[in-house]
Write a protein that holds these residues in place. Structure first.
Motif, PDB file in Angstrom:
ATOM      1  N   UNK A 219       0.178 -23.601  57.323  1.00 21.79           N
ATOM      2  CA  UNK A 219      -0.906 -24.465  56.863  1.00 21.79           C
ATOM      3  C   UNK A 219      -0.431 -25.524  55.868  1.00 21.79           C
ATOM      4  N   UNK A 220       0.722 -25.303  55.254  1.00 22.09           N
ATOM      5  CA  UNK A 220       1.251 -26.240  54.259  1.00 22.09           C
ATOM      6  C   UNK A 220       2.752 -26.048  54.148  1.00 22.09           C
ATOM      7  N   UNK A 221       3.439 -27.019  53.600  1.00 16.82           N
ATOM      8  CA  UNK A 221       4.883 -26.906  53.375  1.00 16.82           C
ATOM      9  C   UNK A 221       5.111 -26.225  52.028  1.00 16.82           C
TER      10      UNK A 221
ATOM     11  N   UNK B 253       6.950 -25.898  46.761  1.00 19.81           N
ATOM     12  CA  UNK B 253       6.831 -26.896  47.822  1.00 19.81           C
ATOM     13  C   UNK B 253       8.157 -26.991  48.568  1.00 19.81           C
ATOM     14  N   UNK B 254       8.060 -27.024  49.899  1.00 22.51           N
ATOM     15  CA  UNK B 254       9.234 -27.111  50.766  1.00 22.51           C
ATOM     16  C   UNK B 254       9.228 -28.444  51.501  1.00 22.51           C
ATOM     17  N   UNK B 255      10.380 -28.871  52.077  1.00 25.35           N
ATOM     18  CA  UNK B 255      10.444 -30.123  52.837  1.00 25.35           C
ATOM     19  C   UNK B 255       9.649 -30.071  54.140  1.00 25.35           C
ATOM     20  N   UNK B 256       9.419 -28.875  54.682  1.00 27.38           N
ATOM     21  CA  UNK B 256       8.665 -28.683  55.922  1.00 27.38           C
ATOM     22  C   UNK B 256       8.086 -27.267  55.899  1.00 27.38           C
ATOM     23  N   UNK B 257       7.308 -26.939  56.910  1.00 25.12           N
ATOM     24  CA  UNK B 257       6.677 -25.624  56.941  1.00 25.12           C
ATOM     25  C   UNK B 257       7.716 -24.502  56.946  1.00 25.12           C
TER      26      UNK B 257
END
Length: 85
Positions: free
Chosen positions: A31-33, A50-54
């Motif tokens: 649902x979010x990175x 927070x990540x660069x992608x899922x």
């Protein structure tokens, strides 16, 4: 142990499994990175990263470091490592 639910948190759909270590539970979401760190016993969310992608993998916790894989169906993925306080 009677099988009753101890705690829960709605995070949306997830590809990966959880990681457990040092009293922490770590999991990510489609649902979010982001990935989330919880107190494994109480279910209190301690941190959101927070990540660069899922997040697409289960996290590993080794020697005070959380390792998390990310990325699917888009830019190249990778792994990030985060030190625990």
């Amino acid at each position: 142990m009677d099988g009753s639910q101890v705690w829960a948190d709605a995070i949306g759909h997830s590809w990966g499994s959880i990681g457990l270590g040092g009293g922490l539970l770590v999991t990510g979401t489609q649902a979010a990175s982001e990935f989330y760190v919880y107190d494994a016993a109480l279910g209190t969310r301690l941190k959101t990263f927070t990540m660069p992608a899922n997040v697409t993998s289960g996290a590993s916790i080794v020697d005070g470091v959380i390792y998390v894989g990310y990325g699917i169906f888009g830019p190249p993925g990778g792994v990030q490592a985060f030190a625990l306080p």
